[in-house]
Design a protein around this motif. Structure first.
Motif, short mmCIF file in Angstrom:
data_model
loop_
_atom_site.label_atom_id
_atom_site.label_comp_id
_atom_site.label_asym_id
_atom_site.label_seq_id
_atom_site.Cartn_x
_atom_site.Cartn_y
_atom_site.Cartn_z
N PHE A 299 -8.08 13.61 15.89
CA PHE A 299 -9.16 13.48 16.87
C PHE A 299 -8.67 13.52 18.32
CE2 PHE A 299 -10.36 10.92 13.11
CZ PHE A 299 -11.41 11.70 12.65
N SER A 300 -7.39 13.88 18.55
CA SER A 300 -6.86 13.87 19.92
C SER A 300 -7.05 15.21 20.62
CB SER A 300 -5.38 13.49 19.90
OG SER A 300 -4.63 14.45 19.19
N GLY A 301 -7.64 16.18 19.94
CA GLY A 301 -7.90 17.47 20.60
C GLY A 301 -6.80 18.49 20.41
N LYS A 302 -5.96 18.30 19.39
CA LYS A 302 -4.89 19.27 19.13
C LYS A 302 -5.46 20.65 18.79
CE LYS A 302 -3.10 17.09 15.66
NZ LYS A 302 -4.09 15.99 15.62
N SER A 303 -6.43 20.68 17.89
CA SER A 303 -7.00 21.97 17.48
C SER A 303 -7.74 22.63 18.64
CB SER A 303 -7.95 21.78 16.29
OG SER A 303 -7.24 21.23 15.20
N GLU A 304 -8.47 21.82 19.42
CA GLU A 304 -9.15 22.36 20.61
C GLU A 304 -8.15 23.01 21.55
OE1 GLU A 304 -12.89 19.21 21.16
OE2 GLU A 304 -11.16 19.11 22.49
N HIS B 180 -12.75 19.24 15.35
CA HIS B 180 -13.78 18.25 15.06
C HIS B 180 -15.02 18.46 15.93
CE1 HIS B 180 -10.23 16.07 13.34
NE2 HIS B 180 -11.11 16.00 12.36
N ILE C 85 -9.14 8.58 21.56
CA ILE C 85 -9.71 7.32 22.04
C ILE C 85 -9.73 6.34 20.88
CG2 ILE C 85 -11.78 6.22 23.01
CD1 ILE C 85 -10.49 8.29 24.89
#
Ligand code: ADP
Ligand code: ZN
Length: 212
Positions: free
Chosen positions: A27-32, A67, A153
């Motif tokens: 959920f830390s935005g790695k894929s984004e 996500h 978060i």
């Protein structure tokens, strides 16, 4: 930013290859961030290939999906070596998502790709559900030119979160799942293993589903 050295690569000349690692908890935005970098490479008219392990079919088969529902076409591989077999020699940028499922041999593959002039971008978990270093990221960090650590978060307190908290009881290091099975936690709120409170709530939900 000051926190990663990707801008150092601005001075490069010629066809130098290199390795970029994006790592952090779920959920830390790695894929984004992986998708953002690959989209920019496509805008720059570079030839891009994206690979993901076949085991991760949570959302879709031939795509990487964040996500937040961002998507990008990807080719499935069942082991790191398959990336070399499926590689088009004209490809300039190679994206790899979920490397923790491809740990065996991935460092060698990434090195070979970078040595032959490719820009390799890898996005994966740096620690497991117990907070331990999670292969192959530790070794990849040592051979990478650029490292970015993303934070999520904390779902308990709202602080920056570097941990992936497993919420349900399961055997094994890798349990495929997303919302409900894992959440991001900060250093203070992280409990290696399964927190009793969550286990109770999970059991209640399960019992509720059975009754309703
Ligand atoms: P990762 O690849 O690191 O698991 P994704 O790029 O798939 O992360 O998803 C990041 C997105 O997840 C965020 O932009 C946000 O919309 C959503 N999200 C859900 N839970 C959280 C959280 N606890 N912290 C930050 N973002 C979250
Ligand atoms: Zn917290």
């Amino acid at each position: 930013s000051r926190w990663d050295n990707s801008q150092n690569m601005d001075v490069l000349t010629g066809h130098l290859g290199w390795i970029e690692v994006i790592c952090g908890p779920m959920f830390s935005g790695k894929s984004e961030e992986l998708i953002r970098r690959l989209r920019r490479a496509m805008i720059a008219r570079k030839r891009v290939q994206v690979f993901k392990p076949i085991i991760d079919n949570r959302y879709s088969i031939e795509e990487i999906v964040s996500h937040s529902e961002q998507r990008l076409k990807a080719e499935n591989v069942s082991q790191a070596r398959d990336i070399l077999d499926k590689l088009d020699w004209r490809t300039q940028v190679v994206g790899i998502d979920e490397p923790n499922f491809l740990a065996d041999g991935l460092v060698d593959v990434a090195q070979q790709l970078a040595d032959s002039g490719k820009q390799v971008i890898i996005s994966g978990l740096d620690t497991d559900f117990m907070g331990r270093p999670f292969a192959p990221i530790p070794e990849l960090l040592c051979v990478a030119e650029s490292i970015t650590k993303t934070l999520a978060i904390c779902m308990r307190c709202g602080n920056p979160a570097k941990h992936t908290q497993r919420l349900v009881e399961a055997e094994g290091l890798i349990v495929v799942g997303a919302m409900g099975m894992y959440e991001a936690r900060c250093r203070r709120c992280f409990e290696p293993g399964i927190p009793k409170q969550e286990l109770l709530e999970f059991a209640k939900v399960k019992a509720g589903n059975l009754n309703g």
